[in-house]
Design a protein around this motif. Structure first.
Motif, PDB file in Angstrom:
ATOM      1  N   TYR A 105       0.734  -1.008  -0.267  1.00  0.00           N
ATOM      2  CA  TYR A 105      -0.180   0.099   0.274  1.00  0.00           C
ATOM      3  C   TYR A 105       0.694   1.443   0.189  1.00  0.00           C
ATOM      4  O   TYR A 105       0.665   2.525   1.394  1.00  0.00           O
ATOM      5  CB  TYR A 105      -0.575   0.640   1.360  1.00  0.00           C
ATOM      6  CG  TYR A 105      -2.040  -0.989   1.429  1.00  0.00           C
ATOM      7  CD1 TYR A 105      -2.786  -0.934   0.917  1.00  0.00           C
ATOM      8  CD2 TYR A 105      -1.925  -2.523   1.499  1.00  0.00           C
ATOM      9  CE1 TYR A 105      -4.362  -2.076   0.687  1.00  0.00           C
ATOM     10  CE2 TYR A 105      -2.436  -3.523   1.454  1.00  0.00           C
ATOM     11  CZ  TYR A 105      -3.935  -2.777   1.126  1.00  0.00           C
ATOM     12  OH  TYR A 105      -4.951  -4.540   0.795  1.00  0.00           O
ATOM     13  N   GLN A 128       2.095  -6.061  -1.674  1.00  0.00           N
ATOM     14  CA  GLN A 128       0.732  -5.774  -2.755  1.00  0.00           C
ATOM     15  C   GLN A 128       0.838  -3.957  -2.309  1.00  0.00           C
ATOM     16  O   GLN A 128       0.972  -3.392  -1.827  1.00  0.00           O
ATOM     17  CB  GLN A 128      -0.322  -6.529  -1.934  1.00  0.00           C
ATOM     18  CG  GLN A 128      -0.528  -6.486  -0.743  1.00  0.00           C
ATOM     19  CD  GLN A 128      -0.112  -6.620   0.772  1.00  0.00           C
ATOM     20  OE1 GLN A 128       1.328  -7.456   0.594  1.00  0.00           O
ATOM     21  NE2 GLN A 128      -0.901  -7.108   1.578  1.00  0.00           N
ATOM     22  N   ASN A 129      -0.048  -4.212  -3.738  1.00  0.00           N
ATOM     23  CA  ASN A 129      -0.532  -2.357  -3.556  1.00  0.00           C
ATOM     24  C   ASN A 129       0.312  -1.420  -4.212  1.00  0.00           C
ATOM     25  O   ASN A 129       0.643  -0.759  -3.301  1.00  0.00           O
ATOM     26  CB  ASN A 129      -1.779  -2.259  -2.739  1.00  0.00           C
ATOM     27  CG  ASN A 129      -2.850  -3.212  -2.986  1.00  0.00           C
ATOM     28  OD1 ASN A 129      -3.181  -4.574  -2.509  1.00  0.00           O
ATOM     29  ND2 ASN A 129      -4.268  -2.631  -3.542  1.00  0.00           N
ATOM     30  N   LEU A 189       3.700 -14.615   1.458  1.00  0.00           N
ATOM     31  CA  LEU A 189       4.179 -14.002   0.170  1.00  0.00           C
ATOM     32  C   LEU A 189       2.571 -13.097   0.040  1.00  0.00           C
ATOM     33  O   LEU A 189       1.443 -13.839  -0.831  1.00  0.00           O
ATOM     34  CB  LEU A 189       4.876 -14.398  -0.961  1.00  0.00           C
ATOM     35  CG  LEU A 189       5.161 -13.956  -2.390  1.00  0.00           C
ATOM     36  CD1 LEU A 189       6.182 -13.223  -1.831  1.00  0.00           C
ATOM     37  CD2 LEU A 189       5.358 -14.876  -3.100  1.00  0.00           C
ATOM     38  N   ASN A 190       3.058 -11.502  -0.857  1.00  0.00           N
ATOM     39  CA  ASN A 190       1.686 -10.818  -1.136  1.00  0.00           C
ATOM     40  C   ASN A 190       2.634 -10.095  -2.407  1.00  0.00           C
ATOM     41  O   ASN A 190       3.030  -8.712  -2.065  1.00  0.00           O
ATOM     42  CB  ASN A 190       1.220 -10.831  -0.219  1.00  0.00           C
ATOM     43  CG  ASN A 190      -0.707 -10.617  -0.987  1.00  0.00           C
ATOM     44  OD1 ASN A 190      -0.464 -10.198  -1.816  1.00  0.00           O
ATOM     45  ND2 ASN A 190      -1.560 -10.726  -0.349  1.00  0.00           N
ATOM     46  N   SER A 224       0.785  -8.844  -5.172  1.00  0.00           N
ATOM     47  CA  SER A 224      -1.374  -8.290  -5.891  1.00  0.00           C
ATOM     48  C   SER A 224      -0.764  -7.514  -5.813  1.00  0.00           C
ATOM     49  O   SER A 224      -0.705  -6.641  -4.990  1.00  0.00           O
ATOM     50  CB  SER A 224      -2.724  -9.131  -5.155  1.00  0.00           C
ATOM     51  OG  SER A 224      -2.307 -10.409  -4.033  1.00  0.00           O
ATOM     52  N   ASN A 225      -1.971  -6.600  -6.541  1.00  0.00           N
ATOM     53  CA  ASN A 225      -2.111  -5.405  -7.363  1.00  0.00           C
ATOM     54  C   ASN A 225      -0.821  -4.533  -7.121  1.00  0.00           C
ATOM     55  O   ASN A 225      -0.997  -3.690  -6.896  1.00  0.00           O
ATOM     56  CB  ASN A 225      -3.202  -4.889  -6.391  1.00  0.00           C
ATOM     57  CG  ASN A 225      -4.156  -5.727  -6.133  1.00  0.00           C
ATOM     58  OD1 ASN A 225      -5.191  -6.701  -7.008  1.00  0.00           O
ATOM     59  ND2 ASN A 225      -4.956  -5.491  -4.764  1.00  0.00           N
ATOM     60  N   SER A 241      -3.576 -16.397  -5.068  1.00  0.00           N
ATOM     61  CA  SER A 241      -3.974 -14.968  -3.556  1.00  0.00           C
ATOM     62  C   SER A 241      -3.296 -14.191  -3.141  1.00  0.00           C
ATOM     63  O   SER A 241      -2.821 -12.864  -3.065  1.00  0.00           O
ATOM     64  CB  SER A 241      -5.023 -15.466  -2.609  1.00  0.00           C
ATOM     65  OG  SER A 241      -4.281 -14.838  -1.366  1.00  0.00           O
ATOM     66  N   SER A 242      -1.798 -14.783  -3.407  1.00  0.00           N
ATOM     67  CA  SER A 242      -0.745 -14.038  -3.508  1.00  0.00           C
ATOM     68  C   SER A 242      -0.185 -13.267  -4.667  1.00  0.00           C
ATOM     69  O   SER A 242       0.755 -12.450  -4.328  1.00  0.00           O
ATOM     70  CB  SER A 242       0.545 -14.459  -3.541  1.00  0.00           C
ATOM     71  OG  SER A 242       0.519 -15.621  -2.297  1.00  0.00           O
TER      72      SER A 242
HETATM   73  C1  LIG Z   1      -2.838 -10.362  -1.138  1.00  0.00           C
HETATM   74  O1  LIG Z   1      -3.136  -8.804  -0.631  1.00  0.00           O
HETATM   75  C2  LIG Z   1      -4.513  -8.840  -1.551  1.00  0.00           C
HETATM   76  C3  LIG Z   1      -4.976  -7.270  -2.128  1.00  0.00           C
HETATM   77  O2  LIG Z   1      -4.853  -7.080  -0.399  1.00  0.00           O
HETATM   78  C4  LIG Z   1      -5.563  -9.760  -0.840  1.00  0.00           C
HETATM   79  O3  LIG Z   1      -6.833  -9.794  -1.198  1.00  0.00           O
HETATM   80  C5  LIG Z   1      -5.199 -11.142  -0.468  1.00  0.00           C
HETATM   81  O4  LIG Z   1      -6.290 -11.974  -0.342  1.00  0.00           O
HETATM   82  C6  LIG Z   1      -3.601 -11.454  -0.480  1.00  0.00           C
HETATM   83  N1  LIG Z   1      -3.036 -12.612   0.217  1.00  0.00           N
HETATM   84  C7  LIG Z   1      -2.818 -13.143   0.748  1.00  0.00           C
HETATM   85  C8  LIG Z   1      -2.342 -14.786   0.389  1.00  0.00           C
HETATM   86  O5  LIG Z   1      -1.983 -11.874   1.993  1.00  0.00           O
END
Ligand SMILES: *[C@@H]1O[C@H](CO)[C@@H](O)[C@H](O)[C@H]1NC(C)=O
Ligand SMILES: *[C@@H]1O[C@H](CO)[C@@H](O)[C@H](O)[C@H]1NC(C)=O
Length: 616
Positions: A154, A177-178, A196-197, A199-200, A217-218
């Motif tokens: 973020y 992420q983000n 690990l994330n 995402s976005n 979801s990562s």
């Molecule tokens: C990763 O971040 C996204 C966006 O915030 C969220 O939707 C997702 O659940 C997260 N996944 C994990 C594995 O933490």
């Protein structure tokens, strides 16, 4: 007996005083550091409990807000959700070696990532939920080998995921992420990575197999990622047979290319030898000196010209009928005044051929030895503008700048004359070809040379601040060494003189920005400075290329930087620390992206700040 008891009691007393004092002294320095940090923050109302004169971990109302304490030592800063902004005074925190957690999650910090990477002992770093932006240097995490958790989510970070992050050996959790990260996801080394994330973001390409244990979801929200996890197969890779065909084709092409290169190299060599031979054959043209050209200018021209130069005076008249400026124009008479005649009476010796042209050593009768540079493609300016430009170069005065002495301008021939320095170029010494009596450059001498180069470059950047690139051609072959190994920069300031073809020959045009986007800037000089620094420190002998930058950067990103240093340099045994610091400057100067690269002022400050240098 009584005496002995007294001593025992006294020493007991002493040690109890020490026991009481020790935590106090520790927390006093922690408290100073924290108050300094507070000062650098704006909107720090949440830190009202941070006041001088109280102990950070044992204040009247308990610990100061946001601190994690172990006993009376501060081990963590969790300044989360406090509406903080401003700059983070990392300098202050460097004095807190016990710090292992640093989090400013959910605040209002902006700008590029702060220099938290100087806190090498951190295990947890969180900058999540702020407004940080910009690229993170690829080597940012190199010295943070203890990191276990990194949260940058973020924010507005851009650029690639720093490869040094992927090399962290103990990484357990990573949240990116983000953000606006782009490029491919690097392959992560840490066997313990379990959260690990990414995402976005704007990541693309195949998810590395080392991350196959993480689920969709990562990775969601990166439309250009492919791989099993995101349910989107990567474009099919060619099957084995077509791979083989491609490989075979590549090998054939490579072989053809190789043969062509050899062929041209041979051609080029032969040509070069011819030129050299001609020089040897050129003799001063007798006594009718006034009407003839510089012998040097005859080199590689047709024989016809050579003859006419010796016999006819009309060779002085250029095509447009006007008498050309077939004379030597002095721009700096500190080494005496001389003319073409003086150059001609002397014999010329080839020093070398470079991308811009050739240079010759001429020992004149008056005892002065000069280098005559015969520069090709210096056709950007007409004679008046050229005159003004080189005369301006002739006014430069700095202990690390070789100021030109004279020039010769004709439409088809430009010569620039410098004083000859008998120790030769830095390149020559780095290649181990210094005279036997000189031996290899020892470490204090290298330090002196680096500092001198930096000082000369800083001066040029002041003089030519508005130029596309102030020096433009900084490389070890253009750094000449005076009798006491004082370095002198030469071949600078050609940028306005050269036509487009000529610019290609400048070393600044070998920088990544020039290779990719055909642009140069003052930071291109910084890159060239970085290359010299790396050449001075590493085992590689400098052969004037920019590959060394990539080589060192990759070693750095793999944490192998210590292996690079040439610790066999004489006199460096106690200076490995300063060598490492200088190596770091070299790496920061050769950062591929000019935005991330050090500026000239920063680079010079870092060099000057290397403490050990100041004693040498
Ligand atoms: C990763 O971040 C996204 C966006 O915030 C969220 O939707 C997702 O659940 C997260 N996944 C994990 C594995 O933490
Ligand atoms: C961020 O901090 C604010 C207070 O400044 C708080 O109200 C909010 O819940 C926090 N958000 C998260 C996601 O922690």
């Amino acid at each position: 007996m009584a005496m002995a008891r007294f001593f025992t009691q006294f020493s007991l007393l002493l040690s109890s005083i020490l026991v009481v004092l020790l935590p106090l002294t520790f927390s006093a320095s922690d408290s100073e550091a924290l108050l300094k940090l507070k000062k650098s923050l704006t909107n720090a109302g949440a830190l009202d409990s941070w006041v001088p004169g109280s102990s950070p971990c044992n204040g009247p109302q308990g610990a100061w807000r946001g601190l994690v304490c172990q006993g009376s030592a501060v081990t963590g800063l969790r300044l989360e959700g406090m509406g903080l902004s401003g700059t983070i005074d990392v300098d202050a925190l460097v004095g807190m070696p016990g710090l292992s957690t640093f989090s400013v999650e959910n605040n209002s910090f902006t700008g590029v990532i702060p220099g938290i990477n100087r806190l090498g002992a951190l295990k947890v770093l969180s900058l999540s939920r702020n407004q940080f932006s910009g690229d993170i240097p690829s080597g940012y995490f190199v010295k943070m080998g203890s990191l276990k958790k990194v949260r940058l989510s973020y924010n507005k970070f851009t650029g690639e995921i720093p490869v040094s992050l992927a090399r962290l050996p103990n990484l357990v959790g990573l949240h990116l992420q983000n953000n606006h990260f782009s490029g491919r996801i690097p392959s992560f080394d840490s066997p313990s990575l379990n959260s690990l994330n990414v995402s976005n973001n704007r990541l693309a390409g195949e998810i590395p197999s080392s991350l196959s244990k993480f689920s969709a979801s990562s990775f969601v929200g990166n439309p250009d990622l492919c791989g099993e996890q995101v349910g989107f197969q990567c474009p099919s890779t060619p099957n084995n047979t077509s791979k083989n065909i491609i490989a075979a084709l590549m090998v054939t092409l490579g072989a053809i290319l190789f043969l062509m290169i050899i062929f041209f190299a041979i051609q080029w060599r032969t040509k070069k030898q011819e030129i050299n031979l001609e020089v040897v054959q050129v003799q001063p043209c007798g006594s009718s000196n006034d009407a003839v050209e510089v012998p040097i200018s005859m080199v590689a021209e047709t024989e016809e010209r050579t003859k006419s130069a010796c016999s006819e005076s009309d060779s002085n008249i250029s095509n447009d009928g006007k008498p050309s400026v077939a004379e030597l124009v002095m721009v700096n008479d500190e080494k005496g005044v001389f003319g073409l005649t003086d150059l001609m009476k002397a014999s010329a010796e080839v020093l070398g051929n470079g991308p811009l042209g050739s240079s010759y050593r001429v020992r004149m009768a008056n005892g002065v030895t000069v280098v005559v540079k015969r520069i090709r493609k210096m056709n950007a300016l007409g004679s008046d503008a050229f005159d003004a430009e080189v005369k301006n170069l002739g006014t430069l005065r700095h202990p690390n700048i070789l100021t030109p002495l004279a020039y010769h301008y004709r439409k088809e021939e430009k010569l620039i004359v410098y004083e000859y320095l008998s120790k030769g170029s830095l390149l020559y010494h780095l290649q181990g070809e210094g005279r036997e009596s000189d031996g290899e450059l020892d470490w204090p001498t290298r330090v002196k040379i680096v500092r001198g180069i930096a000082a000369g470059l800083e001066y040029l950047h002041g003089e030519f601040a508005s130029r596309g690139v102030p020096h433009g051609n900084l490389k070890s072959s253009n750094v000449l060494l005076g009798p006491d190994y004082n370095p002198f920069l030469s071949d600078y300031g050609f940028y306005p003189l050269l036509d487009n073809g000529g610019l290609e020959g400048l070393f600044a045009y070998k920088t990544p920005e020039a290779m990719q986007k055909r642009t140069v800037s003052p930071k291109s000089d910084v890159y060239c400075l970085g290359i010299i620094i790396l050449e001075m420190l590493t085992v590689q002998d400098g052969n004037g290329g920019t590959d060394i930058g990539r080589w060192v950067a990759s070693a750095f990103s793999e944490g192998r930087q210590a292996e690079l240093l040439d610790t066999k340099i004489k006199g460096c045994r106690n200076s490995v620390g300063s060598m490492e610091k200088l190596l770091r400057v070299g790496v920061l100067c050769t950062e591929t992206s000019p935005e991330k690269r050090l500026g000239i002022k920063e680079a010079i400050k870092m060099i000057e700040d290397i403490h050990e240098f100041q004693i040498l």
